[in-house]
Design a protein around this motif. Structure first.
Motif, PDB file in Angstrom:
ATOM      1  N   THR A  44       0.873  -1.208  -0.011  1.00 28.19           N
ATOM      2  CA  THR A  44      -0.084   0.039   0.087  1.00 28.19           C
ATOM      3  C   THR A  44       0.925   1.224  -0.061  1.00 28.19           C
ATOM      4  O   THR A  44       0.547   2.158  -0.704  1.00 28.19           O
ATOM      5  N   LEU A  48       1.006   4.116  -2.834  1.00 30.74           N
ATOM      6  CA  LEU A  48       0.731   5.509  -2.733  1.00 30.74           C
ATOM      7  C   LEU A  48       1.842   6.168  -3.134  1.00 30.74           C
ATOM      8  O   LEU A  48       1.498   7.384  -3.652  1.00 30.74           O
ATOM      9  N   THR A  51       2.017   6.550  -7.069  1.00 31.56           N
ATOM     10  CA  THR A  51       0.841   7.281  -7.544  1.00 31.56           C
ATOM     11  C   THR A  51       0.110   8.539  -7.168  1.00 31.56           C
ATOM     12  O   THR A  51      -0.387   9.332  -7.772  1.00 31.56           O
ATOM     13  N   GLU A  52       0.640   8.977  -6.000  1.00 28.75           N
ATOM     14  CA  GLU A  52       0.164  10.106  -5.229  1.00 28.75           C
ATOM     15  C   GLU A  52       1.230  11.302  -5.556  1.00 28.75           C
ATOM     16  O   GLU A  52       2.492  11.224  -5.023  1.00 28.75           O
ATOM     17  N   ALA A 297      -3.192  11.092   1.548  1.00 28.60           N
ATOM     18  CA  ALA A 297      -3.036  10.183   0.338  1.00 28.60           C
ATOM     19  C   ALA A 297      -3.760   9.139   0.508  1.00 28.60           C
ATOM     20  O   ALA A 297      -4.532   8.754  -0.647  1.00 28.60           O
ATOM     21  N   LEU A 298      -3.657   8.376   1.584  1.00 25.70           N
ATOM     22  CA  LEU A 298      -4.608   7.248   1.693  1.00 25.70           C
ATOM     23  C   LEU A 298      -6.138   7.467   1.935  1.00 25.70           C
ATOM     24  O   LEU A 298      -6.767   6.785   1.177  1.00 25.70           O
ATOM     25  N   LYS A 300      -7.562   9.928   0.583  1.00 26.29           N
ATOM     26  CA  LYS A 300      -8.059  10.459  -0.952  1.00 26.29           C
ATOM     27  C   LYS A 300      -8.172   9.083  -1.838  1.00 26.29           C
ATOM     28  O   LYS A 300      -9.057   8.999  -2.730  1.00 26.29           O
ATOM     29  N   ASN A 301      -7.326   8.303  -1.687  1.00 24.35           N
ATOM     30  CA  ASN A 301      -7.248   7.081  -2.782  1.00 24.35           C
ATOM     31  C   ASN A 301      -8.630   6.122  -2.231  1.00 24.35           C
ATOM     32  O   ASN A 301      -8.973   5.523  -3.080  1.00 24.35           O
ATOM     33  N   ILE A 302      -8.789   6.109  -0.787  1.00 24.83           N
ATOM     34  CA  ILE A 302     -10.000   5.183  -0.417  1.00 24.83           C
ATOM     35  C   ILE A 302     -11.316   5.977  -1.012  1.00 24.83           C
ATOM     36  O   ILE A 302     -12.086   5.126  -1.552  1.00 24.83           O
ATOM     37  N   LYS A 303     -11.516   7.345  -0.932  1.00 30.24           N
ATOM     38  CA  LYS A 303     -12.601   8.063  -1.592  1.00 30.24           C
ATOM     39  C   LYS A 303     -12.729   7.569  -3.071  1.00 30.24           C
ATOM     40  O   LYS A 303     -14.003   7.340  -3.235  1.00 30.24           O
ATOM     41  N   GLN A 304     -11.588   7.665  -3.681  1.00 29.05           N
ATOM     42  CA  GLN A 304     -11.691   7.341  -5.156  1.00 29.05           C
ATOM     43  C   GLN A 304     -12.151   5.949  -5.508  1.00 29.05           C
ATOM     44  O   GLN A 304     -12.749   5.899  -6.411  1.00 29.05           O
ATOM     45  N   PHE A 305     -11.530   5.065  -4.690  1.00 30.64           N
ATOM     46  CA  PHE A 305     -11.832   3.742  -4.770  1.00 30.64           C
ATOM     47  C   PHE A 305     -13.276   3.301  -4.636  1.00 30.64           C
ATOM     48  O   PHE A 305     -13.960   2.611  -5.331  1.00 30.64           O
TER      49      PHE A 305
END
Length: 310
Positions: A44, A48, A51-52, A297-298, A300-305
């Motif tokens: 993870t 992150l 990609t971030e 960042a975590l 943000k990526n969870i929301k996008q997922f």
């Protein structure tokens, strides 16, 4: 005296925690869960950082390299530990044993060296912030990422080779859950004193020296931070290196206890559980919970997922 045929031992048996049968039975599930969390957590972090855009900095670049190391370091010992916890036959081939030994030692010393380079990065960021981005350019970062691997694998080759060249003629029960230097040296039919000396020298170069460098840089960092007048500035400066300090303390606290002294003790395998199993799984949480950028960042990526799933 007639020369001993060192090839008479074709395999070793890892005793693991067999003298403690109840502990061994209870250990399998926690170790399995720990290994899964370790791999997932470190992967993870790697994803992150890659990609971030906000994490495209030298500090997080080194953290991602460290995460790769942690996965490899844990994978050298934990799968075999899981196997011997549930199998009656706990054997490992002669060459497989020394391959595991070399990989473990090399990756361990690589981690020690990488931690030293990481603290240098934090030292520059705190003591020379205006020139930090210029000094820590991509070329230097890549060099700092490669050098620990070269140094770790080169330094560990000496004690591994000296131990491999010892005569193994009879006893083949390794009192550990993986092939480590001290238990193997204790099984040798020939005099292991030269191997012990090389092991200690390697530990000084690959473990103690980086530790001294880390301590020296942190003394300078603390001295610099204490000169900052504002409490907010001090807190911000300390927060940038607190995660690294915790990780380094965990790794060195248990590792140096075992490897600086070559003779070992009955408690070495229990200490090894700390730095071979527990530390790799704790590091992703330390870096996640103590770094605001990683947490953001975590999220943000969870929301996008979640949005992608909907």
């Amino acid at each position: 005296m007639l020369p001993v045929n060192r090839t008479s031992v074709s395999e070793f048996f890892l005793l693991g925690f067999a003298p403690f049968p109840l502990f061994q039975q209870l250990l399998f599930l926690p170790v399995l869960v720990t290994y899964i969390i370790c791999v997932f957590g470190n992967v993870t972090i790697i994803l992150l950082v890659r990609t971030e855009p906000s994490l495209h900095t030298p500090m997080y670049f080194f953290i991602s390299i460290f995460a790769v190391l942690e996965i490899m370091f844990a994978s050298v010992t934990i799968p075999k530990l899981l196997a011997i916890l549930i199998q009656t036959k706990k054997n490992i081939s002669f060459f497989g044993c020394f391959a595991q030994l070399y990989a473990f030692e090399a990756l361990g010393e690589t981690e020690c060296l990488l931690l030293a380079f990481m603290v240098f990065d934090r030292y520059l960021a705190i003591t020379n912030p205006l020139r930090y981005s210029t000094i820590m350019n991509p070329q230097l970062c890549y060099r700092f990422a490669i050098l620990p691997w070269v140094g770790g694998f080169a330094c560990s080759s000496f004690p591994s080779s000296f131990t491999f060249l010892l005569d193994f003629c009879g006893p083949n029960e390794v009192d550990h859950f993986f092939c480590d230097l001290t238990p193997l040296q204790n099984l040798a039919c020939s005099d292991p004193s030269s191997s012990n000396v090389v092991t200690s020298l390697s530990a000084v170069v690959g473990v103690v020296t980086p530790f001294i460098v880390i301590v020296g840089f942190y003394i300078h960092i603390i001295h610099t931070v204490l000169k900052i007048e504002s409490t907010e500035g001090k807190t911000k400066a300390f927060s940038t290196c607190s995660s690294h300090l915790i990780v380094a303390s965990l790794f060195y606290g248990s590792g140096m206890t075992v490897y600086v002294k070559p003779k070992g003790s009955n408690y070495d395998k229990f200490l090894a559980l700390m730095y071979a199993v527990m530390t790799p799984v704790l590091n992703p949480f330390i870096y996640t919970f103590r770094n605001r950028e990683v947490k953001n960042a975590l999220r943000k990526n969870i929301k996008q997922f979640i949005l992608f799933l909907h």
